[in-house]
Design an enzyme around this catalytic site. Structure first.
Site, short mmCIF file in Angstrom:
data_model
loop_
_atom_site.label_atom_id
_atom_site.label_comp_id
_atom_site.label_asym_id
_atom_site.label_seq_id
_atom_site.Cartn_x
_atom_site.Cartn_y
_atom_site.Cartn_z
N GLU A 337 0.81 -1.22 0.00
CA GLU A 337 0.00 0.00 0.00
C GLU A 337 0.85 1.28 0.00
O GLU A 337 0.53 2.23 0.71
CB GLU A 337 -0.95 0.00 1.20
CG GLU A 337 -1.95 -1.14 1.12
CD GLU A 337 -2.84 -1.26 2.36
OE1 GLU A 337 -4.05 -1.37 2.16
OE2 GLU A 337 -2.32 -1.26 3.50
C1 ACM Z 1 -1.92 -5.42 4.13
O1 ACM Z 1 -2.99 -5.91 4.53
N1 ACM Z 1 -1.84 -4.13 3.85
C2 ACM Z 1 -0.74 -6.23 3.94
#
Ligand code: ACM
Length: 531
Positions: A337
């Site tokens: 992310e």
């Molecule tokens: C995640 O759930 N951002 C690895």
């Protein structure tokens, strides 16, 4: 022959087991669980179990002696002492521990020539004279002991079912992750989780040590990370951090239970706590405020030409200290992310982070988004996609797997322990959907990405992450983890041939009293026939 469904899966593996207590698909939720024959009760299911006639086996008595082999290494003796302690607590018997290798009483022995048992396997035999636990390694002996604990009748005395179990894990990596960044949990809670997991043969505890909401490990060269960046968490709580001494104590405690701690410092995103602690890490030289909400994807370490040097020095010093605290091979560097880092900057940053991990003699683990950049030789990828993940994304992961990157599977719609069970679950999130107990268990890690071309041999194992945006207490943590994390343990250890929901839920039900006795506040899923 028509065999009761309960026994079908195990019969594949056993030649002489008696499947007397059947309990079909039509069991009513809430009906008392039958008492399964002991070998069929084991969770995780063993690779091979051959039961002798019912009623035969070793009778545990107040005078039973536990023998720690003749060439008693410290570790065999330790395993024997720990077993004695545990059995004393349930039986009230005195259970003396002595050296020696007579097959009389309970005998623990290491046989370094038992190559067929591998790094973690064991053999357990029970007859009228003795229960003998044999392994090639201390880890194998530890797992033999965990199996024996499940075979000893709950009330303490009685007969350890006669027969032989020969057992090895399906996957080498059987992990759980605890996010101590969104909500802080003290080291004692992590140790409690280790104890709970190790009894089901889970062998990795991944700790998510940094995120936007808090930095949880003391780093000497950057002390404000923990002191300032650790003093918040989601909501209004005080946060906290682990001192190095506390962290070392967790690593030692876990190692004594054959659990390896895999530390994660998430980067280049999920870094607001670090950016708030040190203005010089920010592209504009200004520290943002600390963050206590639950958004993701807004923070990034700085990769401008001017700032790259300090960013790289930062990760070098942090990873260097982390490596120094870590006896195991893995350092997890996050990489998920990174929505506020450009693609080229992300790739360059992750190149450097992987190089730094290698410089300290460790193997990098990263979330699978790294597959879109340049995973370095040896880097392990942790997959957290769902059934909705695009074919293109799965294809990148498959390409990485085919070029030699081992995969840890943590499909979010199966193994994310922070997903609600159903509509009625209090804590938890739902972005990957509800994950009832059956859904968490009922999939095959070996074939999971087979459609994308990933062979089972590329799967290092499985891990169940527990993110804590909405989880602030031990009770909530255990409610979300249990009983789903037992499904993780089963998927990681049990042979594929034992995979059967109907049989599994019976075995799971039999763990209820054990979890109750340990004070675990587990979720009594309605489709499991808890006794
Ligand atoms: C995640 O759930 N951002 C690895």
């Amino acid at each position: 022959m028509r065999v009761p469904r309960t026994c079908a899966a195990l019969l594949v593996l056993m030649t002489a087991v008696s499947c007397t207590a059947a309990h079909g698909d039509d069991a009513k939720p809430g009906a008392p669980a039958p008492v399964l024959p002991a070998f069929q009760r084991l969770l995780p299911a063993p690779e091979r179990a051959r039961a002798a006639a019912p009623g035969t086996g070793y009778r545990l008595e107040p005078g039973t002696v536990i023998r720690a082999g003749s060439a008693s290494s410290g570790e065999t003796r330790e395993a024997a002492e720990r077993l004695a302690e545990q059995l004393r607590a349930s039986s009230g018997y005195s259970l003396m521990v002595v050296d020696g290798d007579q097959a009389n009483g309970i005998l623990l022995r290491i046989d370094e020539d038992a190559a067929e048992l591998g790094d973690e396997g064991y053999e357990l035999t029970s007859n009228a004279a003795a229960v003998t636990l044999t392994a090639r390694t201390p880890a194998g002996l530890f797992y033999a002991v965990q199996t024996l604990r499940q075979l000893v009748p709950a009330a303490g005395g009685g007969i350890v079912q006669g027969g032989t179990i020969t057992d090895r894990p399906r996957f080498a990596y059987r992990g759980a992750m605890l996010d101590v960044a969104r909500h802080f949990f003290p080291v004692g809670q992590a140790k409690r989780y280790v104890d709970q997991l190790a009894q089901y043969k889970v062998n990795k505890l991944h700790v998510h040590l940094s995120d936007d909401q808090g930095w949880r490990l003391a780093i000497d060269s950057w002390p404000r990370l923990a002191e300032y960046g650790g003093a918040t968490e989601v909501g209004t709580g005080p946060g906290g951090y682990w001192s190095k001494e506390e962290y070392r104590s967790l690593v030692t405690y876990a190692a004594e239970r054959h659990v390896e701690v895999v530390p994660e410092i998430d980067m280049p995103g999920h870094t607001n706590a670090a950016l708030a602690s040190y203005a010089e890490l920010n592209c504009d030289g200004k520290a943002p405020k600390r963050y206590t909400g639950i958004r993701v994807g807004f923070s990034s370490l700085c990769m401008t030409e001017q700032k790259k040097e300090v960013t790289y020095r930062f990760i070098d010093e942090v990873l260097g200290e982390l490596a120094e605290l870590t006896p195991g091979p893995y350092l997890h560097i996050g990489g998920d992310e990174a929505h506020s880092t450009g693609a080229a900057d992300y790739a360059a940053f992750m190149d450097q982070a992987q190089k730094t991990v290698a410089k300290y003699g460790k193997t990098a683990v990263a979330w699978h988004q790294l597959a879109a950049a340049r995973p370095a030789d040896g880097t392990v990828l942790q997959y957290w996609g769902t059934a909705a993940t695009s074919a293109a994304e799965k294809g990148r992961v498959a390409d990485a797997a085919k070029s030699g990157h081992p995969l840890i599977l943590s499909p979010a719609d199966r193994l994310y322990l922070d997903m609600k069970y159903d509509l009625t679950t209090g804590p938890g999130l739902t972005w990957a959907g509800y994950v009832p107990v059956k859904k968490a268990y009922d999939w095959d890690p070996g074939g999971y990405l087979g459609g994308a071309g990933v062979p089972e041999s590329a799967v290092l194992g499985v891990e169940a992450p527990l993110w804590t945006e909405t989880i602030a207490t031990r009770a909530d943590l255990e409610f979300m983890a249990f009983p789903r994390v037992l499904g993780l343990a089963e998927l990681g250890w049990a042979p594929k041939g034992a995979h059967d929901w109907t049989a599994y839920r019976q075995r799971l039900a039999e763990q209820g009293p054990r979890l109750d006795a340990q004070g675990v506040t587990f979720y009594r899923a309605p489709d499991v026939p808890w006794s």
